[in-house]
Design an enzyme around this catalytic site. Structure first.
Site, PDB file in Angstrom:
ATOM      1  N   CYS A 136      63.620  75.326   0.984  1.00 56.30           N
ATOM      2  CA  CYS A 136      63.335  76.724   1.574  1.00 56.30           C
ATOM      3  C   CYS A 136      63.861  77.669   0.412  1.00 56.30           C
ATOM      4  CB  CYS A 136      64.252  76.735   2.499  1.00 56.30           C
ATOM      5  SG  CYS A 136      66.027  76.447   2.413  1.00 56.30           S
ATOM      6  N   ASP A 154      60.787  83.855   7.111  1.00 55.94           N
ATOM      7  CA  ASP A 154      61.439  82.571   7.197  1.00 55.94           C
ATOM      8  C   ASP A 154      60.744  81.432   6.315  1.00 55.94           C
ATOM      9  OD1 ASP A 154      62.437  80.032   7.864  1.00 55.94           O
ATOM     10  OD2 ASP A 154      63.019  80.761   9.910  1.00 55.94           O
ATOM     11  N   HIS A 202      60.870  78.379   6.349  1.00 61.09           N
ATOM     12  CA  HIS A 202      60.800  76.945   6.951  1.00 61.09           C
ATOM     13  C   HIS A 202      59.683  76.690   7.901  1.00 61.09           C
ATOM     14  CE1 HIS A 202      65.208  78.163   6.260  1.00 61.09           C
ATOM     15  NE2 HIS A 202      65.347  77.025   5.961  1.00 61.09           N
TER      16      HIS A 202
END
Length: 572
Positions: A405, A529, A531
């Site tokens: 990440c 994000d 992820h």
């Protein structure tokens, strides 16, 4: 009352400056302003008393319009004047100044519509007037929605081609090309639709390109290679000349904004005018360079305009070496001034990313632009300025689920510097990041090729080692303390504009903006994000919250956090 749809926050003219507004009509009583530029100064020695009395230089309207036509999409027109006045100027004084300028008859020639708009800026306050037949009256400003209107009420066409001409090196003349373009045999092909545009096609553009058509629409130029006259034997005429002529290829890459209600005859006319306008701009560049050279055309995104701007760059002279950005520094400075672009960010380097291109086809660009949001009450909001690409898990055929990440956030930060023109290097791979950390002795050699995490300090080190970008690191002892970074992030996004990487616990995210109320302490963060693991679908990314606004409770209240805030170099 007439209405003007314009984002006045994009106006960046200094006080006591005159500008030209560029736009197109939405209806009989509505104008959409899509851009503006600074008026060029007249070369006449004697200043006009009209402008001198207002503390302004005398504008050269004709030269300003010619230059604006080279940069703004065809189909847009001069639609008004922009006057920046000193702080403290009242509405009546602003109206008086506009009335004086409107008495200049050349304004009527500049703005060829039935009516035009005049906007006076006093700081962040805008006074708007409409003028027709010498009569001035107040007009209403609608301060948002320009992009939405452009997407629904216009179609953006892009024509890419090239034309060959034979010119004298010391005296470029493309009149023959202009005549050929304007001939009745010139037509155009909408490539994706495989439809040839001719005057016989009794449809509107909207009939062919319905709402939702992917933009820009690619158009191909079809040149006439024969005529409708009788068949005759060819005749070859040789005219001796003592002047050497050279063969030169002139590129075409032009944009056209067209109302979908326009009939095909009108569209063809606008396309022909656009080609001729770009060819004349190239002719002027050849005259300016005083030597035959190749020309490169690029489309740029700049924060002061609501539409893409087109820039022509002289490239390698015939038989010479390629021009560098340093060679073009004076030209780029003039562009910054003309288009009101800040002088501390390299928007016009010839290596900059194209307006329509992505770093790779596999990444979404600036997904936060699709996020709808209800503002914090009494809040002050600031977001990333400029494009970037969204990097996340499982892209580039790398399975980094569970450990990559921060690498992905670093790639997103790096992409911002690519789109803003600071570098032409693509974001580094995971392995390149790891090697850079080994090179500076931050990690052991065994780190290369591993699945070990990195954090904010490593991201900062890589940006400095690989790109020469300095970063600030800010520490928060817990997620609860993230409520105190509102001022810090507001200042960062207003001055540095760059995305922020944040690492805490075992997770990393990218912060794209902040909305903070000094009065209530309420704060929200615009989060990207890394992820996310699925396809590059903007609807999924936004609807499922992978890019969106989050409250302070989004952060782990027990984990500590480090923010990596890249500092952009102040240069052009």
């Amino acid at each position: 009352m007439r209405s003007v749809i314009v984002d006045t926050t994009k106006f960046t003219l200094n006080s006591q400056t005159l500008g030209l507004l560029v736009g197109l009509p939405k209806s009989a009583d509505e104008l959409v302003v899509v851009g503006h530029c600074t008026c060029l100064q007249s070369t006449e020695e004697a200043a006009s008393p009209l402008y001198k009395g207002l503390g302004l230089f005398t504008p050269d309207w004709k030269r300003t319009i010619l230059q604006s036509e080279a940069h703004f999409p065809a189909g847009t027109k001069p639609c008004g004047i922009l006057l920046s006045l000193p702080s403290g100027t009242g509405e009546e004084e602003a109206r008086s100044a506009v009335e004086r300028i409107s008495s200049d008859r050349s304004i009527q020639a500049v703005c060829q519509g039935v009516w035009y708009v005049a906007i006076s800026m006093v700081g962040s306050t805008a006074f708007c007037f409409s003028s027709s037949s010498g009569h001035l009256e107040a007009a209403e400003i609608t301060g948002c929605g320009v992009q939405g209107i452009l997407s629904t009420h216009t179609r953006l066409l892009r024509l890419q081609s090239s034309l060959i001409c034979h010119i004298e090196p010391s005296k470029p003349d493309i009149s023959g090309l202009l005549e050929g373009v304007q001939s009745a045999g010139t037509s155009f092909l909408l490539q994706a639709q495989q439809i040839v545009l001719t005057d016989d096609l009794k449809k509107s553009l909207g009939d062919i390109l319905p709402p939702g058509t992917e933009s820009p629409v690619s158009v191909q130029l079809l040149e006439c290679v024969s005529d409708d006259g009788p068949a005759v034997a060819p005749t070859l005429t040789i005219q001796p000349s003592s002047t050497r002529r050279i063969r030169l290829t002139l590129p075409l890459d032009l944009l056209v904004l067209v109302n979908p209600t326009s009939n095909i005859t009108t569209v063809i006319k606008v396309l022909k005018e656009a080609i001729c306008s770009q060819l004349r701009a190239e002719e002027q560049m050849l005259i300016w360079k005083s030597t035959p050279c190749s020309i490169v055309i690029r489309h740029r995104h700049v924060p002061t305009q609501d539409c893409p701007v087109t820039v022509l760059y002289p490239s390698a002279p015939m038989g010479g070496s390629t021009l560098t950005d340093s060679d073009l520094l004076d030209m780029r400075k003039a562009l910054h001034h003309f288009l009101g672009v800040p002088q501390d960010c390299p928007y016009f380097r010839h290596t900059n990313r194209e307006y329509f291109s992505k770093i790779t086809g596999a990444h979404l660009v600036s997904p936060h632009a699709a996020v709808r949001y209800t503002r914090v009450s009494d809040g002050d909001m600031a977001t990333v300025r400029g494009n970037y690409s969204y990097h996340h898990y499982m892209q580039d055929r790398i399975n980094d689920d569970g450990w990559g990440c921060a690498y992905r956030s670093l790639q997103t930060l790096w992409s911002w510097f690519v789109y803003q023109g600071y570098t032409s290097r693509a974001p580094p791979t995971h392995r390149q990041v790891q090697q850079a950390l080994v090179d500076v002795r931050d990690k052991e050699p065994s780190f290369v090729g591993s699945r070990e995490w990195i954090g904010s300090f490593e991201v900062s080190t890589c940006l400095n080692q690989l790109l020469g970008i300095q970063c600030k690191i800010h520490y928060c002892s817990s997620g609860a303390e993230m409520g105190s970074v509102g001022r810090l992030l507001l200042h960062h996004f207003k001055t540095q504009w760059t995305p922020v990487m944040i690492g805490g616990g075992v997770l990393a995210h990218t912060i794209l903006g902040v909305d903070y109320s000094e009065k209530t302490g309420e704060i929200r963060f615009l989060i990207l994000d890394p992820h996310y693991k699925d396809a590059e679908d903007i609807k999924t990314v936004v609807d499922k919250g992978w890019c969106g606004w989050k409250p302070v409770t989004f952060w782990n209240q027990q984990a500590h956090y480090n923010l990596c805030l890249p500092q952009r170099p102040k240069e052009i």
